[in-house]
Design an enzyme around this catalytic site. Structure first.
Site, short mmCIF file in Angstrom:
data_model
loop_
_atom_site.label_atom_id
_atom_site.label_comp_id
_atom_site.label_asym_id
_atom_site.label_seq_id
_atom_site.Cartn_x
_atom_site.Cartn_y
_atom_site.Cartn_z
CE1 TYR B 111 1.18 3.83 -6.59
CE2 TYR B 111 3.25 4.77 -5.76
CZ TYR B 111 2.22 3.84 -5.40
OH TYR B 111 2.06 3.10 -4.42
CE1 TYR B 150 6.28 4.83 -2.35
CE2 TYR B 150 5.61 3.00 -3.81
CZ TYR B 150 5.29 4.12 -2.97
OH TYR B 150 3.98 4.02 -2.65
NE ARG B 160 4.76 1.49 2.44
CZ ARG B 160 3.72 1.33 2.18
NH1 ARG B 160 2.81 2.13 1.19
NH2 ARG B 160 3.31 0.10 2.54
CG HIS B 163 2.52 -1.00 -1.67
ND1 HIS B 163 3.68 -0.51 -1.72
CD2 HIS B 163 1.59 0.12 -1.89
CE1 HIS B 163 3.56 0.82 -1.76
NE2 HIS B 163 2.26 1.23 -2.17
CG HIS B 165 -2.29 1.50 -2.78
ND1 HIS B 165 -2.29 2.18 -1.77
CD2 HIS B 165 -1.01 1.91 -3.48
CE1 HIS B 165 -1.54 2.56 -1.38
NE2 HIS B 165 -0.49 2.61 -2.49
#
Lengths: 208, 251
Positions: B111, B150, B160, B163, B165
């Site tokens: 991110y 990640y 995870r 995905h 959000h």
């Protein structure tokens, strides 16, 4: 067999996670990507009403302020009218006030703040007026479904005592968790409102 | 902005059994952040059936194009995809002018956030956030790069699944929802403690977007389809007969 009811099931909630800021408040996260932002300043120069600041922290079960929460606020204008077509009260919308804001807990101190105006009273169900309040919604890492609560105002004792929502709360002691405390700081009106996720002072959250 | 398609009224009670409970010990962070006391149920008032109204003028022309909205000196690395679908209410009606906001990791699972220190590099041409308003039928679309999986600190080997959000602001405050979209075929979905905070298998499946080859842009981008359901308002057929007839709040 009978007629089949075809209601759809609401999509399941998932946590907003630790990086919610880049999605919902990139500007506050120091990330320059969009031209327009939904920030924590709700009142502009032309907005009617008493200028106030709402300041607080979201505190976890170990007494530690969250430093990664995102808080949204939705409120009526100074006359007690929501800027929304479903509000059919015979009151005027303030064209300089939407009533929506977003704030992040400070990455160091955990303090969040909104610069807004004090809302007026809005009519509740069955013709019972609600005391002035703002609606809050809290998401963060570790919160699986966004939490809904309200902040009322400590200087509205009479209206608060008659408020149909506060009076729903059987435990009078817990009603205090929804009252922002009015203070003056350098000539500015500040309402202090800490939100406790757990513990003896756990804030009242609503299934709205 | 009064829309002919918008519907107002009391909201149907939220079915909490399709959502994760607040306390989900396998997702450790929830332990100290979960309210322990029961929620107080409210009948809808004006505070819940209203909510912020967003105008298209507030959304920039590239806000829904994550491939281009942060590109500096080239295109972001990764699989180009289009994601589209409808925001529906529980009656199956499209929700017009809903604000759909998305955020995600880049193709390597990193991110663009000061708190993310995963070893995979930042992509200089990828921001990882976008937003759009649904059209009058409730449809939305954006273009992006497929995010990577990640690792995260929960168990020492928890990962995870890929995905995106989502945040949905519908017609009313009572419809406010955040969730995550997963991708068909990802083996990490079945292993993820956050996915499995949701107790209901059918609800988990509804967060997994199928490949939508029919919507792919030929020779350019694959597509995924993701519909989201927010709460539905009950139509106001009858008003209460007397103004004081409903004080059933206390047992």
């Amino acid at each position: 067999m009978v007629n089949e009811l075809r209601y759809l099931t609401e999509s399941a909630s998932q946590t907003a996670g630790p990086y919610v800021h880049i999605g919902l408040a990139p500007n506050a996260a120091g990330f320059d990507i969009f031209e327009k932002h939904f920030g924590n300043v709700l009142a502009g120069p032309d907005t009617k009403g008493e200028r106030i600041r709402i300041e607080g922290r979201v505190i976890d079960g170990a007494g530690t302020p969250l430093r990664d929460a995102l808080i949204e606020l939705w409120q009526a204008n100074a006359a007690g009218k929501y800027n929304h077509p479903a509000d059919r009260q015979n009151k005027a919308v303030d064209p300089s006030f939407r009533g929506f804001g977003r704030a992040c807990s400070d990455f160091q101190s955990g303090v969040f703040a909104f610069e807004t105006i004090k809302p007026g009273a809005v009519m509740g169900r069955n013709g019972m007026p609600m005391a002035p309040h703002v609606n809050l919604w809290i998401v963060a890492r570790g919160i699986n479904v966004g939490l809904s609560t309200r902040m009322y105002f400590s200087d509205e004792q009479e209206a608060n005592a008659a408020d149909p929502v506060l009076n729903l709360i059987e435990w009078e002691e817990r009603r205090k968790t929804l009252i922002g405390v009015r203070e003056q700081h350098a000539g500015k009106v500040v309402y202090r409102f800490d939100i406790h996720l757990q513990g003896p002072e756990e804030t009242v959250f609503f299934d709205v | 902005m009064e829309s002919e398609n918008a519907r107002y009224g009391d909201y149907m009670q939220r079915d909490r059994s399709v959502h994760p409970p607040a306390l989900t010990p396998q997702y450790k962070t929830s332990v100290l952040r979960s309210p322990a006391k029961p929620l107080i149920a409210l009948q809808s008032s004006l505070s819940e059936i209203t909510g912020p109204v967003f105008a298209s003028a507030e959304i920039g022309p590239r806000d829904n194009d994550l491939i281009m909205n942060y590109a500096k000196d080239g295109l972001p690395i990764g699989e180009r995809i289009v994601v589209h679908g409808y925001v529906l209410d529980q009656h199956g009606h499209g929700v017009p002018h809903a604000l759909v906001e998305v955020w995600q990791a880049n193709a390597g699972g990193r991110y663009r956030h000061r708190k993310d220190n995963y070893i995979a590099p930042i992509d200089p041409n990828f921001g990882g956030c976008g937003r759009t308003l649904t059209d009058r039928d409730g449809h939305y679309v954006y273009r992006t790069i497929k995010p990577g999986p990640y690792p995260w600190r929960n168990g020492i080997n928890d990962w995870r699944p890929a995905h995106i959000h989502y945040s949905i602001s519908g017609t009313a405050w009572a419809q406010r929802l955040v969730t995550q979209m997963y991708f068909e075929g990802d083996p990490l979905i079945a292993l993820c403690p956050i996915v499995h905070t949701i107790p209901d298998e059918e609800s988990i499946r509804s967060l997994i977007a199928p490949l939508d080859k029919g919507a792919a842009i030929q020779l350019d981008s694959l597509a995924y389809r993701f519909d989201i359901v927010v709460r539905g308002a009950r139509a106001t057929w009858f008003e209460s007969a007397t103004p004081q007839d409903a004080p059933m709040e206390r047992e």
